[in-house]
Design a protein around this motif. Structure first.
Motif, PDB file in Angstrom:
ATOM      1  N   GLY A 159       0.816  -1.257  -0.022  1.00 16.68           N
ATOM      2  CA  GLY A 159      -0.153   0.042  -0.522  1.00 16.68           C
ATOM      3  C   GLY A 159       0.784   1.043   0.020  1.00 16.68           C
ATOM      4  O   GLY A 159       1.783   1.431   0.090  1.00 16.68           O
ATOM      5  N   ALA A 160       0.239   2.374  -0.219  1.00 20.15           N
ATOM      6  CA  ALA A 160       0.969   3.496  -0.031  1.00 20.15           C
ATOM      7  C   ALA A 160       0.390   4.499   1.161  1.00 20.15           C
ATOM      8  O   ALA A 160      -0.645   4.546   1.778  1.00 20.15           O
ATOM      9  CB  ALA A 160       0.404   4.235  -0.908  1.00 20.15           C
ATOM     10  N   LYS A 161       1.180   5.226   1.733  1.00 18.55           N
ATOM     11  CA  LYS A 161       1.049   6.301   2.660  1.00 18.55           C
ATOM     12  C   LYS A 161       1.530   7.638   3.216  1.00 18.55           C
ATOM     13  O   LYS A 161       2.487   7.706   1.358  1.00 18.55           O
ATOM     14  CB  LYS A 161       1.339   5.951   5.013  1.00 18.55           C
ATOM     15  CG  LYS A 161       0.947   3.996   4.846  1.00 18.55           C
ATOM     16  CD  LYS A 161      -0.407   4.235   5.545  1.00 18.55           C
ATOM     17  CE  LYS A 161      -0.997   2.703   5.370  1.00 18.55           C
ATOM     18  NZ  LYS A 161      -2.361   2.850   6.420  1.00 18.55           N
ATOM     19  N   SER A 162       0.858   8.499   3.341  1.00 20.71           N
ATOM     20  CA  SER A 162       0.812   9.710   2.920  1.00 20.71           C
ATOM     21  C   SER A 162       0.916  10.489   4.135  1.00 20.71           C
ATOM     22  O   SER A 162       0.907  10.207   5.809  1.00 20.71           O
ATOM     23  CB  SER A 162      -0.459  10.664   2.326  1.00 20.71           C
ATOM     24  OG  SER A 162      -0.339  10.055   1.515  1.00 20.71           O
ATOM     25  N   TYR A 163       1.840  11.748   4.560  1.00 21.21           N
ATOM     26  CA  TYR A 163       2.570  12.623   5.486  1.00 21.21           C
ATOM     27  C   TYR A 163       2.536  11.675   6.933  1.00 21.21           C
ATOM     28  O   TYR A 163       1.520  12.234   8.125  1.00 21.21           O
ATOM     29  CB  TYR A 163       0.854  13.581   5.529  1.00 21.21           C
ATOM     30  CG  TYR A 163       0.912  14.972   6.242  1.00 21.21           C
ATOM     31  CD1 TYR A 163       1.598  16.208   6.320  1.00 21.21           C
ATOM     32  CD2 TYR A 163       1.492  14.439   7.671  1.00 21.21           C
ATOM     33  CE1 TYR A 163       1.957  17.293   6.955  1.00 21.21           C
ATOM     34  CE2 TYR A 163       0.624  15.837   8.618  1.00 21.21           C
ATOM     35  CZ  TYR A 163       2.043  17.403   8.275  1.00 21.21           C
ATOM     36  OH  TYR A 163       1.663  17.794   9.143  1.00 21.21           O
ATOM     37  N   ALA A 213       8.351  15.303   6.884  1.00 21.08           N
ATOM     38  CA  ALA A 213       6.848  13.882   6.722  1.00 21.08           C
ATOM     39  C   ALA A 213       7.332  13.466   6.343  1.00 21.08           C
ATOM     40  O   ALA A 213       8.598  13.710   5.317  1.00 21.08           O
ATOM     41  CB  ALA A 213       6.131  14.628   6.894  1.00 21.08           C
ATOM     42  N   GLY A 214       6.649  12.482   5.404  1.00 24.03           N
ATOM     43  CA  GLY A 214       7.637  11.788   3.846  1.00 24.03           C
ATOM     44  C   GLY A 214       5.841  10.942   3.525  1.00 24.03           C
ATOM     45  O   GLY A 214       4.741  10.879   4.256  1.00 24.03           O
ATOM     46  N   ASP A 215       6.277  10.346   2.311  1.00 29.37           N
ATOM     47  CA  ASP A 215       5.826   9.139   1.757  1.00 29.37           C
ATOM     48  C   ASP A 215       5.655   8.232   1.411  1.00 29.37           C
ATOM     49  O   ASP A 215       7.479   8.325   1.067  1.00 29.37           O
ATOM     50  CB  ASP A 215       4.621  10.141  -0.039  1.00 29.37           C
ATOM     51  CG  ASP A 215       3.814  10.728   0.465  1.00 29.37           C
ATOM     52  OD1 ASP A 215       3.198  11.453   1.315  1.00 29.37           O
ATOM     53  OD2 ASP A 215       3.776  12.018  -0.702  1.00 29.37           O
ATOM     54  N   ILE A 216       4.800   7.110   2.350  1.00 31.62           N
ATOM     55  CA  ILE A 216       5.960   5.664   2.188  1.00 31.62           C
ATOM     56  C   ILE A 216       5.349   4.776   1.298  1.00 31.62           C
ATOM     57  O   ILE A 216       4.101   4.904   0.800  1.00 31.62           O
ATOM     58  CB  ILE A 216       6.244   5.174   3.198  1.00 31.62           C
ATOM     59  CG1 ILE A 216       6.613   6.112   4.386  1.00 31.62           C
ATOM     60  CG2 ILE A 216       6.717   3.412   4.325  1.00 31.62           C
ATOM     61  CD1 ILE A 216       6.583   6.116   5.711  1.00 31.62           C
TER      62      ILE A 216
END
Lengths: 400, 381
Positions: B152-156, B207-210
Motif C-alpha cells: 500500500g501507500a501512506k502519506s504525510y 514528513a514523508g510518503d511511504i
C-alpha cells in the motif's frame, strides 16, 4: 483543573431547580409559554415570590437582607433561573440603585429605600443616558441646581426601560459645571416620579414594542436629602453600579436554552415540512454557534472561579459582554432561518392574553421570532456599545 | 470549580518555560528545522532526560501517569516556543498506538527505546485517497504462514525521515472504508520493500510518503487483535488533536502578544500604529479568540481526561475553533505586522505557518463542523 460543582453546590442547584419548576404560578407559566408579555402586576408578584423564598437579592450583603451566597451559588442561581425560562427580574432597584444606596447612602436613606426595593413595593428606573449622549455618558447635560433646601432638576433622560411603570428614578445630574474633567461635578440623585414637572414619553422600538421612554424634567424640585453620598461623586458611584450590572452579563444559560430548543425543533416536521435536521447548512451553523457558546460558558466559569478564589479576573472577563451579545444575536438570526416565511407576519395582537390561540398564525410563538431578532439588536448597543467595550479592552487590557 | 494547574503540572510548565527561554531561541529553532534531521538530537535527549517524553505514559510503562491535562501543559508550551522536535510523532502518535495495543515484549522492543529517546518513531495512517477519514484504508496486510505481507501507500507520515520504528495501519479484512478489519503493525522501516520519500513541510517540520511493496513482517508485528485496531487509532488521533490544539493555543497567545507589542513600537504618520482604532479593535478580537480557544481547550481536555459523554463532541469543537479562529489570528498577526509579517526573517511568519498546518491536519474545520452537525442534542445543563 476541575469543572465540577461540589456536592453542596449540586444540592443548592437542585433546590433552586425545584423551586423554579414548582413554584412559578401556572397562570404566569402559561403566559410565558404563549409568548405573552407579562405586565407590571405579574412582574411584581413574581418578584415578591422570589423575595419570600429569599432569592430576590443574591448580591446583597446579609446585613441588608441578602442570602449570603457564594459567587458560585449566585452563578448557579442565575443559570437555573434562565434554564427554567423564568422571567428575569427588573434590575434597576435590586441590582442597581440598591447597592449604591447601601454602599454610599445615609442611614436614613437605607431605612427609607432598601426594604421597599427588597419587597418590590417600589418600581425603580434608571436616569443615565440622555438624548445625544450615546455611549459617551460623561457628556450628560441634565442639571441639578441648588436652590435653598432643594435641587431644581432640568433636562432629559432617555432609553429609560419600563419608566412607564416606575415610582422612582435614580438620576445622574450636573451639580457643578465649573470642573476640570467632565466626570466631575456629577451627582447621584433619587427622584419621586410623581413630582410635578416630570413627563414620560414612550419610545417605540423597531419591533413595535413600548419598552423604553424619554423622561423630561422641567423645574423639578427635589429635596436635598435625596442626594446619595457626596455632591459631585455621582460618577464614581455610578461606576460601582455598573460592576453590579456585570452579573451574568453573558446570558449563557439563556442562550443554551434557546439552542437546545432549536435543536429539538430541527427534528420536528412542522407543517409537514422536511425536518430542518436534514438541512446540513442549518445544522452546521447550529454546531458552530454551539462551539462559541460552550467556549463562552467556560470563559464565564474561568472568571467566576477566579473571583470565587479571591483573585482578580484575568483578561478573559473583559470579553464576556462582547461575546455574550454576539452569540445571542447569532441565535436570533438562526431562529429567523428556522422560521422562514413564518418569521414575517407582524401580528402583535395574537400575543394578548385574551387572543384565541386556535386563530393564531404560525407554529407556537413562531411569529415572535423576527420581533425578537429586531428587538435584540439593542444588545450590542446598550451598556456601552460593543465598540466602546473594545476600546476599553484595548486600553485597559492590551495597554494600547 | 477551578482552572488552575496542580503542583506537578505547574512544575512541568515552569521547567519547559525555563528551558525554552534559556536554551531554545528562534535562531536555534530555525537552525534545527533546516538541519538534515529536521530537529536537534541534543534537544531531544534533553527532553528525555528532563522526563518530558514520559508524560502521557503509565507508571507501568515507566511513565509519569499523566493525563490529557498534563499533555496540554506540555504542548501549549511547545507551541509558545515553536519547537520542531518530533514530540507529536514519537510520543503522541506512534507512542499512543503502542501504549494502547503493544504486548509487554513489543513495548520493550519498540516503545521503551522511543520513550527513552534512543529510537525515533512514526505513525503511518494517512493515505493518498483518505483525506481525513481514519477508516479509509486501502493498504493491506495479508496473513502468511510466517507472518504478514503488507502492500500500500501512506502519506504525510510525520518523522518518516528519522524513524526506526514504524507503526502502520493496514486492512486485514472487509472493504475500504469500514472501521472493521483495520489492524496496526509495528515494523522496521528498513525492511525490504519500503520506500520513503521524505520532505520538509511548510511549517518547518518534516514528513514523508511511504510505499510498501510486498513488505514481509513477522507474526509479532501485529499490535493487538487483528481487525480491531480502529478504536486505538481513533483514540490516538483524538489525543493528537487535543495535543496540537494546545500547541495552537500557545501559538495564538504568542502571535497576539507579539502583535500588540509591535503595534506599540511601530510608528507611522508620527504615532504608534497601536493608537489606530481600526487596529485596536482587531487586536481585541485576537485576544477574544485566544481566550475563547483557551476556554474550549480546557473544557475539551477535561472532558476527555474524565471520559465524559461529551468527549467526541469536545474534540471536534476545539479542532473546529482552532481551525477557524486560529487562522483568523494568524492572518491578522501577519497583516498588522505589515511588510515585515510576510518575511522569512520574522518569527511571526513561522508561528503563522505552524498554526495553519495545525488547522490542516487530523480533520480541518469543515470536517469537524460536519461532525458537530451530526452530534446529538447538546446537554443543556
Amino acid at each position: 483543573m476541575d469543572i465540577s460543582f461540589t456536592d453542596q453546590e449540586l444540592a443548592f442547584r437542585d433546590e433552586v431547580r425545584t423551586f423554579f419548576a414548582e413554584e412559578i404560578p401556572s397562570a404566569l407559566r402559561a403566559k410565558l409559554e404563549r409568548g405573552i408579555e407579562i405586565g407590571k402586576q405579574d412582574q411584581v408578584d413574581y418578584q415578591k415570590l422570589l423575595f419570600r423564598q429569599g432569592y430576590f437579592a443574591p448580591n446583597w450583603p446579609k446585613e441588608y437582607g441578602g442570602p449570603g451566597w457564594t459567587t458560585i451559588q449566585k452563578y448557579i442561581y442565575a443559570s437555573e433561573m434562565a434554564a427554567a425560562e423564568a422571567p428575569q427580574i427588573i434590575p434597576f432597584g435590586v441590582n442597581m440603585v440598591g447597592p449604591v444606596i447601601y454602599s454610599f447612602g445615609s442611614e436614613e436613606q437605607k431605612k427609607r429605600f432598601l426594604p421597599d426595593i427588597l419587597e418590590s413595593n417600589v418600581w425603580w428606573c434608571q436616569g443615565y443616558s440622555e438624548p445625544g449622549s450615546g455611549s459617551d455618558l460623561a457628556s450628560l447635560k441634565t442639571r441639578a441646581d441648588l436652590e435653598g433646601d432643594h435641587y431644581l432638576i432640568n433636562g432629559t433622560k432617555t432609553w429609560t426601560t419600563l419608566g412607564q411603570y416606575a415610582d422612582w428614578i435614580f438620576v445622574l445630574a450636573r451639580t457643578n459645571t465649573e470642573v476640570a474633567r467632565r466626570q466631575e461635578g456629577i451627582s447621584f440623585i433619587l427622584i419621586d416620579m410623581s413630582t410635578a414637572g416630570i413627563s414620560v414619553k414612550p419610545i417605540i422600538t423597531l419591533d413595535g414594542a413600548h419598552e423604553v421612554n424619554e423622561v423630561h424634567f422641567e423645574n423639578v424640585r427635589v429635596p436635598l436629602e435625596n442626594l446619595v453620598g457626596d455632591e459631585g461623586k455621582g460618577w464614581t458611584y455610578g461606576k460601582v453600579l455598573l460592576q453590579h450590572e456585570r452579573t451574568n452579563l453573558t446570558g449563557v444559560a439563556h442562550s443554551k436554552v434557546r439552542l437546545a430548543r432549536l435543536r429539538k425543533q430541527a427534528g420536528e416536521a412542522i407543517r409537514g415540512a422536511e425536518p430542518l435536521r436534514s438541512d446540513r447548512n442549518f445544522m452546521r451553523r447550529l454546531g458552530a454557534i454551539d462551539v462559541e457558546l460552550k467556549a463562552l460558558e467556560i470563559t464565564d466559569l474561568r472568571t467566576l472561579a477566579a473571583v470565587a478564589s479571591g483573585k482578580a479576573p484575568g483578561p478573559e472577563s473583559s470579553i464576556l459582554k462582547i461575546k455574550g451579545t454576539e452569540v445571542a444575536q447569532m441565535i436570533d438570526a438562526l431562529e429567523m432561518e428556522a422560521a422562514g416565511y413564518y418569521a414575517l407576519p407582524y401580528v402583535p395582537a395574537q400575543y394578548q392574553v385574551n387572543f384565541d390561540d386556535a386563530a393564531r398564525i404560525g407554529y407556537k410563538n413562531e411569529t415572535l421570532t423576527s420581533l425578537r431578532y429586531f428587538n435584540n439588536r439593542k444588545a450590542s448597543i446598550y451598556g456601552g456599545s460593543n465598540e466602546i467595550q473594545k476600546n476599553i479592552v484595548a486600553k485597559h487590557v492590551l495597554g494600547l | 470549580m477551578n482552572f488552575d494547574l496542580n503542583d506537578m503540572q505547574s512544575m512541568l510548565a515552569d521547567s519547559i518555560e525555563k528551558y525554552i527561554s534559556n536554551e531554545y531561541d528562534f535562531e536555534s529553532r530555525q537552525k534545527y528545522a533546516a538541519s538534515k534531521q529536521g530537529y536537534s538530537t541534543k534537544v531531544w535527549q534533553t527532553f528525555a532526560e528532563l522526563g518530558w517524553t514520559v508524560v502521557p505514559f503509565s507508571e507501568e510503562d515507566g511513565g509519569f501517569d499523566g493525563g490529557a491535562i498534563d499533555l496540554m501543559v506540555v504542548m501549549e508550551r511547545f507551541g509558545r516556543g515553536l519547537l520542531v522536535e518530533p514530540y507529536l510523532a514519537n510520543i503522541v502518535l506512534a507512542g499512543g498506538i503502542l501504549k494502547r495495543l503493544a504486548s509487554t515484549q513489543q513495548k520493550e522492543r519498540w516503545l521503551y527505546p522511543v520513550i527513552a529517546g534512543e529510537k525515533q518513531a512514526a505513525l503511518a495512517h494517512v493515505e493518498p485517497q483518505s483525506r481525513y477519514d481514519l477508516a479509509n484504508i486501502r493498504c493491506t496486510a495479508e496473513q502468511r504462514d510466517d507472518g504478514w505481507l503488507l502492500n500500500g501507500a501512506k502519506s504525510y507520515v510525520l518523522n518518516a525521515r528519522n524513524a526506526n520504528v514504524l507503526v502502520v495501519a493496514a486492512r486485514t479484512s472487509a472493504g475500504t472504508s469500514s472501521e472493521q478489519g483495520i489492524s496496526l503493525f509495528v515494523i522496521d522501516p528498513a525492511s525490504t520493500g519500503i520506500a520513503i520519500t521524505d520532505y520538509a513541510t511548510v511549517d518547518g517540520h518534516q514528513a514523508g510518503d511511504i510505499s510498501l511493496l510486498n513488505v514481509s513482517a513477522p507474526k509479532d508485528a501485529l499490535l493487538g487483535e487483528p481487525g480491531n485496531g480502529f478504536a486505538a487509532l481513533d483514540a490516538t488521533i483524538d489525543d493528537a488533536i487535543l495535543a496540537v490544539c494546545a500547541e495552537a493555543v500557545g501559538i495564538m497567545q504568542v502571535l497576539t502578544d507579539k502583535t500588540v507589542e509591535y503595534s506599540k513600537s511601530r510608528v507611522q504618520f508620527g504615532v504608534p500604529i497601536g493608537s489606530f482604532q481600526a487596529l485596536q479593535h482587531r487586536m481585541v478580537d485576537m485576544l477574544t479568540g485566544v481566550e475563547q480557544a483557551r476556554s474550549l481547550l480546557m473544557w475539551a481536555t477535561m472532558v476527555n481526561a474524565n471520559g465524559s459523554e461529551d468527549a467526541k463532541r469536545a474534540v471536534s469543537s476545539i479542532k473546529y475553533m482552532v481551525g477557524t479562529t486560529g487562522r483568523k489570528i494568524g492572518e491578522e498577526a501577519v497583516q498588522i505586522h505589515g511588510g515585515m509579517g510576510v518575511t522569512w526573517e520574522l518569527d511571526v511568519a513561522h508561528y503563522f505557518k505552524r498554526l495553519i498546518t495545525i488547522g490542516q491536519i487530523f480533520g480541518n474545520s469543515d470536517w469537524h463542523l460536519d461532525k458537530l452537525a451530526d452530534c446529538g442534542p447538546a446537554r443543556s445543563r
